[in-house]
Design an enzyme around this catalytic site. Structure first.
Site, PDB file in Angstrom:
ATOM      1  NE  ARG A  15      -4.084  -0.874   1.284  1.00  0.00           N
ATOM      2  CZ  ARG A  15      -5.333  -0.839   1.729  1.00  0.00           C
ATOM      3  NH1 ARG A  15      -5.602  -1.229   2.958  1.00  0.00           N
ATOM      4  NH2 ARG A  15      -6.310  -0.430   0.966  1.00  0.00           N
TER       5      ARG A  15
ATOM      6  CD  GLN B 291      -2.096   6.451  -3.688  1.00  0.00           C
ATOM      7  OE1 GLN B 291      -2.106   7.241  -4.629  1.00  0.00           O
ATOM      8  NE2 GLN B 291      -2.198   6.847  -2.437  1.00  0.00           N
TER       9      GLN B 291
ATOM     10  CG  ASP C 219      -4.889  -0.539  -2.785  1.00  0.00           C
ATOM     11  OD1 ASP C 219      -5.379  -1.667  -2.553  1.00  0.00           O
ATOM     12  OD2 ASP C 219      -4.617   0.275  -1.879  1.00  0.00           O
TER      13      ASP C 219
ATOM     14  CB  SER D   5      -7.869   1.180  -1.994  1.00  0.00           C
ATOM     15  OG  SER D   5      -6.953   1.132  -0.923  1.00  0.00           O
TER      16      SER D   5
ATOM     17  CE1 TYR E 119      -6.549  -4.007   5.455  1.00  0.00           C
ATOM     18  CE2 TYR E 119      -4.325  -4.088   4.571  1.00  0.00           C
ATOM     19  CZ  TYR E 119      -5.688  -4.250   4.411  1.00  0.00           C
ATOM     20  OH  TYR E 119      -6.184  -4.653   3.208  1.00  0.00           O
TER      21      TYR E 119
END
Length: 381
Positions: free
Chosen positions: A119, A124, A127, A130, A230
């Site tokens: 992450r 991004q 991802d 997400s 997380y």
């Protein structure tokens, strides 16, 4: 390269790994795209839309036997028999499913699990966690609005004033933040809780109130920082104080959305049975961790609430508890569009301009996602 896109066969899975938009882009790069007939129908992408951009419509065997196979979920044992040794599969293969990865390795496949991407800023655009969590947070509020038998916004009418719904969001990652934003658009009064102090500013910027639980020791502060985007398990001392504060808010709430997950571990219990009993009749809980909690309910797997039943909606103590386990699949068109773009960006790292596959272990994203190669499991969480 021949790229295959099979139809997803997992129960309730409506997404597709390649949309007509990304199929067109892959075709432009010189690849041949073979889509199993009906693969995109549940995501509002009929066969004709793929054919219009030059993709070939084929059967299950035709899609699965390609050199590169793109999927949403890991292939089943039956689907693995259709794939040829030496080919590559890319999808959400579940890095924590050791048995599933061993089956993929035994079939002689190179497997990339997109959930394992680091992450980082560079990762991004690929991802998948997400992109799909964002959709889950949105859909959670829409489901709550549907189940809740009152308005979300405050309304002043000739017949009297209707109070705004009180929403509590537990866990403020991507899904939680989208849930806050969506509930705010609907006019709710929102409070949110998370173990990471860094999210307080984000919560307040979206118009919600942060449920603050002070840290009393360095151990609590260190755990609260989290890792890889997380939260980490918090010390019992802090959890006890948080439980008291959350219980107060839950008792007053009309809607509770819980989103807390810890990779590789059962989802933490945030809404106890006692909290559910304290809630007002007609309240709603949307448990995004459904199916990933400790074994509860006579063998059924719960979530952030022990009364959650995975894949079902139940009423306990007058409170409706929604245990949908795949919320992104309920918004299949946009979920597929975002997922397919994630996949497309990942492929840029493993496909050369000549159309061949390369596994560059010096690339941190490729190395993190590589799960199986050469008949062995390279990595499993």
């Amino acid at each position: 390269m021949h790229i295959g896109v099979p139809r997803e066969t997992a129960a309730g899975e409506t997404r597709v790994a390649v949309t007509p938009e990304t199929a067109k882009k892959l075709q432009a790069q010189g690849h041949t795209i073979r889509i199993e007939s009906g693969a995109g129908v549940t995501a509002s992408a009929p066969d004709a839309a793929y054919a219009a951009v030059g993709a070939e419509i084929t059967d299950a065997a035709g899609a699965a036997s390609c050199d590169l196979v793109l999927r949403v979920r890991a292939p089943s044992e039956a689907e693995l028999t259709l794939m040829k040794p030496g080919s590559t599969v890319v999808g959400m293969l579940n890095p924590f499913d050791r048995e599933g990865l061993e089956r993929i390795a035994a079939a002689g496949l190179t497997g990339f699990a997109l959930e394992a991407a680091p992450r980082t800023t560079r990762a991004q655009s690929m991802d998948v966690l997400s992109s799909q969590a964002n959709i889950a947070g949105y859909k959670a509020i829409i489901l709550a609005a549907d189940r809740y038998q009152k308005f979300f916004p405050m309304l002043m009418t000739a017949a009297g004033t209707v109070k705004a719904a009180r929403v509590v969001i537990l866990g403020v990652g991507v899904a939680g933040l989208q849930a806050i934003a969506t509930a705010k658009r609907l006019g709710a009064v929102i409070e949110a809780s998370d173990v990471r102090p860094s999210v307080k500013e984000q919560v307040e910027s979206l118009g919600a109130k942060f449920i603050d639980v002070p840290y009393e020791t360095q151990e609590e502060k260190d755990a609260a920082v989290g890792v890889g985007g997380y939260a980490r398990p918090m010390p019992p001392s802090w959890l006890a104080r948080q439980k008291v504060e959350v219980a107060k808010r839950v008792a007053q709430a009309d809607i509770v959305v819980s989103t807390a997950l810890i990779p590789g571990r059962p989802a933490p219990t945030l809404v106890t049975a006692e909290m559910v009993a304290s809630m007002k009749p007609g309240s709603v809980i949307i448990d995004l961790a459904a199916g990933r909690g400790p074994d509860m309910n006579g063998g059924m797997t719960g979530g952030n609430c022990p009364l959650t039943e995975a894949g079902a909606t139940v009423v306990r103590h007058g409170v409706t508890i929604v245990g949908e386990t795949n919320l992104p699949a309920l918004v299949a068109a946009d979920a597929s569009a975002l997922y397919a773009r994630n996949v497309l960006d990942f492929l840029k790292l493993v496909l050369t301009k000549e159309g061949t596959l390369t596994v560059n272990m010096d690339d941190d994203i490729v190395a993190a996602c590589l799960m199986t190669q050469g008949g062995t499991v390279k990595k499993a969480a």
